[in-house]
Design a protein around this motif. Structure first.
Motif, PDB file in Angstrom:
ATOM      1  N   VAL A 379       0.870  -1.174   0.000  1.00 57.65           N
ATOM      2  CA  VAL A 379       0.000   0.000   0.000  1.00 57.65           C
ATOM      3  C   VAL A 379       0.909   1.226   0.000  1.00 57.65           C
ATOM      4  O   VAL A 379       1.589   1.500   0.991  1.00 57.65           O
ATOM      5  CB  VAL A 379      -0.938  -0.002   1.232  1.00 57.65           C
ATOM      6  CG1 VAL A 379      -1.681   1.324   1.333  1.00 57.65           C
ATOM      7  CG2 VAL A 379      -1.919  -1.161   1.140  1.00 57.65           C
ATOM      8  N   ILE A 380       0.944   1.937  -1.126  1.00 58.36           N
ATOM      9  CA  ILE A 380       1.850   3.072  -1.289  1.00 58.36           C
ATOM     10  C   ILE A 380       1.063   4.360  -1.064  1.00 58.36           C
ATOM     11  O   ILE A 380      -0.013   4.568  -1.646  1.00 58.36           O
ATOM     12  CB  ILE A 380       2.480   3.059  -2.696  1.00 58.36           C
ATOM     13  CG1 ILE A 380       3.247   1.728  -2.897  1.00 58.36           C
ATOM     14  CG2 ILE A 380       3.416   4.248  -2.886  1.00 58.36           C
ATOM     15  CD1 ILE A 380       3.592   1.418  -4.330  1.00 58.36           C
ATOM     16  N   ILE A 381       1.602   5.202  -0.187  1.00 62.75           N
ATOM     17  CA  ILE A 381       0.919   6.449   0.159  1.00 62.75           C
ATOM     18  C   ILE A 381       1.888   7.611  -0.056  1.00 62.75           C
ATOM     19  O   ILE A 381       2.934   7.695   0.597  1.00 62.75           O
ATOM     20  CB  ILE A 381       0.439   6.445   1.626  1.00 62.75           C
ATOM     21  CG1 ILE A 381      -0.341   5.162   1.950  1.00 62.75           C
ATOM     22  CG2 ILE A 381      -0.410   7.680   1.913  1.00 62.75           C
ATOM     23  CD1 ILE A 381      -0.682   5.009   3.431  1.00 62.75           C
ATOM     24  N   GLY A 382       1.550   8.511  -0.991  1.00 66.95           N
ATOM     25  CA  GLY A 382       2.333   9.728  -1.207  1.00 66.95           C
ATOM     26  C   GLY A 382       1.491  10.948  -0.902  1.00 66.95           C
ATOM     27  O   GLY A 382       0.321  10.840  -0.515  1.00 66.95           O
ATOM     28  N   GLU A 383       2.068  12.121  -1.078  1.00 64.86           N
ATOM     29  CA  GLU A 383       1.337  13.364  -0.776  1.00 64.86           C
ATOM     30  C   GLU A 383       0.080  13.482  -1.635  1.00 64.86           C
ATOM     31  O   GLU A 383      -0.970  13.927  -1.159  1.00 64.86           O
ATOM     32  CB  GLU A 383       2.257  14.570  -1.015  1.00 64.86           C
ATOM     33  CG  GLU A 383       3.546  14.570  -0.188  1.00 64.86           C
ATOM     34  CD  GLU A 383       3.280  14.676   1.311  1.00 64.86           C
ATOM     35  OE1 GLU A 383       2.269  15.278   1.705  1.00 64.86           O
ATOM     36  OE2 GLU A 383       4.095  14.134   2.093  1.00 64.86           O
ATOM     37  N   ASP A 384       0.160  13.107  -2.945  1.00 60.42           N
ATOM     38  CA  ASP A 384      -1.010  13.216  -3.823  1.00 60.42           C
ATOM     39  C   ASP A 384      -2.131  12.306  -3.362  1.00 60.42           C
ATOM     40  O   ASP A 384      -3.310  12.685  -3.370  1.00 60.42           O
ATOM     41  CB  ASP A 384      -0.616  12.851  -5.264  1.00 60.42           C
ATOM     42  CG  ASP A 384       0.333  13.864  -5.882  1.00 60.42           C
ATOM     43  OD1 ASP A 384       0.441  14.986  -5.331  1.00 60.42           O
ATOM     44  OD2 ASP A 384       0.968  13.530  -6.898  1.00 60.42           O
ATOM     45  N   GLU A 385      -1.764  11.066  -2.939  1.00 61.82           N
ATOM     46  CA  GLU A 385      -2.783  10.119  -2.457  1.00 61.82           C
ATOM     47  C   GLU A 385      -3.479  10.656  -1.206  1.00 61.82           C
ATOM     48  O   GLU A 385      -4.696  10.545  -1.053  1.00 61.82           O
ATOM     49  CB  GLU A 385      -2.150   8.755  -2.158  1.00 61.82           C
ATOM     50  CG  GLU A 385      -1.851   7.913  -3.374  1.00 61.82           C
ATOM     51  CD  GLU A 385      -0.505   8.246  -4.014  1.00 61.82           C
ATOM     52  OE1 GLU A 385      -0.168   7.623  -5.010  1.00 61.82           O
ATOM     53  OE2 GLU A 385       0.210   9.130  -3.475  1.00 61.82           O
ATOM     54  N   VAL A 386      -2.683  11.258  -0.305  1.00 67.63           N
ATOM     55  CA  VAL A 386      -3.261  11.815   0.918  1.00 67.63           C
ATOM     56  C   VAL A 386      -4.293  12.889   0.571  1.00 67.63           C
ATOM     57  O   VAL A 386      -5.398  12.923   1.131  1.00 67.63           O
ATOM     58  CB  VAL A 386      -2.156  12.410   1.826  1.00 67.63           C
ATOM     59  CG1 VAL A 386      -2.770  13.156   3.009  1.00 67.63           C
ATOM     60  CG2 VAL A 386      -1.231  11.305   2.324  1.00 67.63           C
ATOM     61  N   ALA A 387      -3.966  13.748  -0.372  1.00 69.02           N
ATOM     62  CA  ALA A 387      -4.863  14.842  -0.763  1.00 69.02           C
ATOM     63  C   ALA A 387      -6.174  14.303  -1.338  1.00 69.02           C
ATOM     64  O   ALA A 387      -7.242  14.899  -1.149  1.00 69.02           O
ATOM     65  CB  ALA A 387      -4.173  15.741  -1.785  1.00 69.02           C
ATOM     66  N   ARG A 388      -6.115  13.140  -2.021  1.00 70.98           N
ATOM     67  CA  ARG A 388      -7.320  12.576  -2.632  1.00 70.98           C
ATOM     68  C   ARG A 388      -8.056  11.584  -1.722  1.00 70.98           C
ATOM     69  O   ARG A 388      -9.092  11.045  -2.101  1.00 70.98           O
ATOM     70  CB  ARG A 388      -6.954  11.856  -3.939  1.00 70.98           C
ATOM     71  CG  ARG A 388      -6.439  12.780  -5.041  1.00 70.98           C
ATOM     72  CD  ARG A 388      -6.420  12.053  -6.392  1.00 70.98           C
ATOM     73  NE  ARG A 388      -5.533  10.899  -6.381  1.00 70.98           N
ATOM     74  CZ  ARG A 388      -4.248  10.922  -6.756  1.00 70.98           C
ATOM     75  NH1 ARG A 388      -3.705  12.066  -7.155  1.00 70.98           N
ATOM     76  NH2 ARG A 388      -3.519   9.836  -6.734  1.00 70.98           N
ATOM     77  N   GLY A 389      -7.496  11.307  -0.535  1.00 70.60           N
ATOM     78  CA  GLY A 389      -8.104  10.318   0.357  1.00 70.60           C
ATOM     79  C   GLY A 389      -7.978   8.911  -0.198  1.00 70.60           C
ATOM     80  O   GLY A 389      -8.864   8.072   0.005  1.00 70.60           O
ATOM     81  N   GLU A 390      -6.850   8.655  -0.909  1.00 76.80           N
ATOM     82  CA  GLU A 390      -6.640   7.365  -1.548  1.00 76.80           C
ATOM     83  C   GLU A 390      -5.289   6.774  -1.141  1.00 76.80           C
ATOM     84  O   GLU A 390      -4.454   7.441  -0.541  1.00 76.80           O
ATOM     85  CB  GLU A 390      -6.639   7.521  -3.090  1.00 76.80           C
ATOM     86  CG  GLU A 390      -7.961   7.898  -3.681  1.00 76.80           C
ATOM     87  CD  GLU A 390      -7.850   8.053  -5.194  1.00 76.80           C
ATOM     88  OE1 GLU A 390      -8.910   8.089  -5.839  1.00 76.80           O
ATOM     89  OE2 GLU A 390      -6.711   8.152  -5.727  1.00 76.80           O
ATOM     90  N   VAL A 391      -5.102   5.534  -1.537  1.00 80.38           N
ATOM     91  CA  VAL A 391      -3.788   4.892  -1.484  1.00 80.38           C
ATOM     92  C   VAL A 391      -3.584   4.209  -2.832  1.00 80.38           C
ATOM     93  O   VAL A 391      -4.547   4.003  -3.583  1.00 80.38           O
ATOM     94  CB  VAL A 391      -3.675   3.850  -0.350  1.00 80.38           C
ATOM     95  CG1 VAL A 391      -3.848   4.493   1.003  1.00 80.38           C
ATOM     96  CG2 VAL A 391      -4.668   2.703  -0.553  1.00 80.38           C
ATOM     97  N   SER A 392      -2.365   3.851  -3.123  1.00 85.32           N
ATOM     98  CA  SER A 392      -2.075   3.089  -4.330  1.00 85.32           C
ATOM     99  C   SER A 392      -1.809   1.642  -3.920  1.00 85.32           C
ATOM    100  O   SER A 392      -0.882   1.380  -3.159  1.00 85.32           O
ATOM    101  CB  SER A 392      -0.861   3.679  -5.047  1.00 85.32           C
ATOM    102  OG  SER A 392      -0.629   3.000  -6.262  1.00 85.32           O
ATOM    103  N   LEU A 393      -2.643   0.719  -4.396  1.00 83.02           N
ATOM    104  CA  LEU A 393      -2.545  -0.686  -4.001  1.00 83.02           C
ATOM    105  C   LEU A 393      -1.783  -1.457  -5.081  1.00 83.02           C
ATOM    106  O   LEU A 393      -2.242  -1.568  -6.229  1.00 83.02           O
ATOM    107  CB  LEU A 393      -3.939  -1.284  -3.808  1.00 83.02           C
ATOM    108  CG  LEU A 393      -3.994  -2.766  -3.409  1.00 83.02           C
ATOM    109  CD1 LEU A 393      -3.288  -3.001  -2.081  1.00 83.02           C
ATOM    110  CD2 LEU A 393      -5.441  -3.252  -3.318  1.00 83.02           C
ATOM    111  N   LYS A 394      -0.619  -2.004  -4.714  1.00 81.18           N
ATOM    112  CA  LYS A 394       0.204  -2.726  -5.675  1.00 81.18           C
ATOM    113  C   LYS A 394       0.177  -4.212  -5.378  1.00 81.18           C
ATOM    114  O   LYS A 394       0.428  -4.638  -4.251  1.00 81.18           O
ATOM    115  CB  LYS A 394       1.648  -2.218  -5.632  1.00 81.18           C
ATOM    116  CG  LYS A 394       2.565  -2.938  -6.613  1.00 81.18           C
ATOM    117  CD  LYS A 394       3.950  -2.335  -6.665  1.00 81.18           C
ATOM    118  CE  LYS A 394       4.811  -3.051  -7.702  1.00 81.18           C
ATOM    119  NZ  LYS A 394       6.157  -2.457  -7.823  1.00 81.18           N
TER     120      LYS A 394
END
Length: 415
Positions: A379-394
């Protein structure tokens, strides 16, 4: 300042991590699962007991009591002993805690035991055993059930090949007394040829000469009378019922007429699961019926049967268990992501998913750690993901990646 010297571990103890700890844990977990299949409840007893518990149960003249027990006087002036085995403490608890009301009592435990002996492969001064007991059942079926439990344990650990169940009968009190008298008469005739240890045993515990390892004793012990000539009808019927029960359950066994237990409270069935895969330390599990022990501890006549197995020895025999893997590695980048990662970790773990996170490092370093931990997902979390209320699931296997809302992450992983 002078350098502080780190204390060394005490000889005969061990620290476990990695493969060794996984082997140990796999043995315990397998035992815990199988004892539940057989209806054996978990029991806990103290690590130390009054010395009299073990002196009475193991016999004042045995090597364990005279040479190997860790006994000391506590601050109150009482003699206490670190437990060298489980059975005596369980029997003491059976009497003092009123467990007679649950008879027949089927219990199992595991944990550390202590004996001061020469450490060698598979033998330690602090060692660990599995233990299973049935107290208050005098029927042969109790012996059969315990042996089936042991057999299934060894099968499910994958060590049954090359391990043989050896079985003997020690008869009832009448049988044992007649056989003991015949053995004493036999050994007395050869008194001048026996080793010093066996001469000592002749006076105190003649049955133990039968399993002497001294070459001087072996021809005399091998020529000693066998118990079958002295078996009472009742004792013969009991042993036959045990062997028939094992055959009905598909448990293979072989007779060893020289398998003995020196102490008088042992009766009927004695058994050992033996292997040649551990060199001299051939027994991986052993036990028997001890109908006279509770009486020796001050209780009423109470039938009982049990066995113990060394966890270290079993751990040496099993295939290496697979390394533990985690379901999800969380990889945050940046302070805001780090804060969100704490919430994500908590949500995952509360949902029953194993999750972990490296405390520091760049993206590449953290992904390497996720891979090394065997994570199925990252589960990758960057600044952009935080702003969108999302995470990137790999998906670490398929190497695919997609955005997922934080609130939908657990459902996405479970689906």
């Amino acid at each position: 300042m002078s350098r502080i010297e780190t204390p060394r571990p005490i000889r005969g103890t061990q620290d476990m991590l990695g493969e060794q700890a996984r082997r140990f844990g796999h043995v315990v977990e397998t035992f815990d699962r199988i004892r539940r299949l057989y209806g054996f409840g978990r029991v806990e007893v103290p690590v130390f007991e009054p010395t009299a518990v073990f002196a009475r149960s193991l016999g004042e003249t045995t090597d364990v009591v005279s040479k190997e027990m860790y006994s000391f006087e506590d601050r109150g002036g009482d003699s206490v002993t670190l437990r060298p085995e489980f059975t005596a403490g369980i029997c003491r608890a059976y009497l003092t805690e009123g467990w007679q009301q649950y008879a027949p009592l089927k219990v199992a435990t595991h944990g550390p035991l202590f004996r001061y002996e020469r450490p060698q492969k598979g033998r330690y001064r602090q060692f660990h055993q599995l233990d299973a007991e049935i107290i208050g059942a005098g029927e042969p079926q109790a012996d059969v059930e315990l042996l089936c439990l042991a057999d299934q344990l060894l099968r499910e650990l994958g060590v049954a090949d090359g391990v043989t169940l050896t079985l003997n009968t020690l008869g009832d009190g009448e049988t044992r007394e007649a056989w003991r008298s015949a053995l004493i008469a036999h050994f007395e005739k050869h008194r001048g040829e026996l080793s010093e240890d066996s001469l000592d045993r002749l006076a105190k515990n003649p049955l133990r000469i039968l399993d002497s390892k001294d070459p001087r004793d072996r021809p005399i012990a091998d020529a000693a009378p066998e118990i079958d000539a002295y078996l009472s009808a009742e004792a013969g019927s009991f042993f036959e019922a045990v062997t028939r029960g094992l055959e009905a359950a598909g448990v293979a066994w072989t007779r060893n007429a020289r398998l003995v237990r020196g102490l008088d409270y042992y009766r009927h069935t004695a058994f050992e699961f033996v292997t040649d895969r551990l060199g001299a330390q051939g027994t991986v599990l052993g036990g028997g019926r001890y109908d006279g022990l509770i009486e020796a501890l001050g209780g009423p006549p109470t039938p009982a049967v049990g066995w113990a197995a060394g966890i270290e020895r079993l751990a040496m025999l099993i295939d290496e268990p697979a390394a533990e893997r985690i379901d999800v590695a969380v990889v945050p980048m940046g302070e805001a992501a780090q804060a969100l990662a704490g919430r994500v970790l908590a949500d995952l773990r509360r949902a029953g998913l194993s999750a972990d996170m490296a405390y520091k490092g760049n993206m590449k370093r953290r992904m390497q750690k996720a891979d090394a931990a065997g994570a199925r997902f990252a589960v990758i979390i960057g600044e952009d993901e935080v702003a969108r209320g999302e995470v990137s699931l790999k998906d670490m296997v398929e190497q695919s990646q997609r955005p997922v809302a934080v609130d939908a992450l657990v459902a996405a992983l479970e689906g």
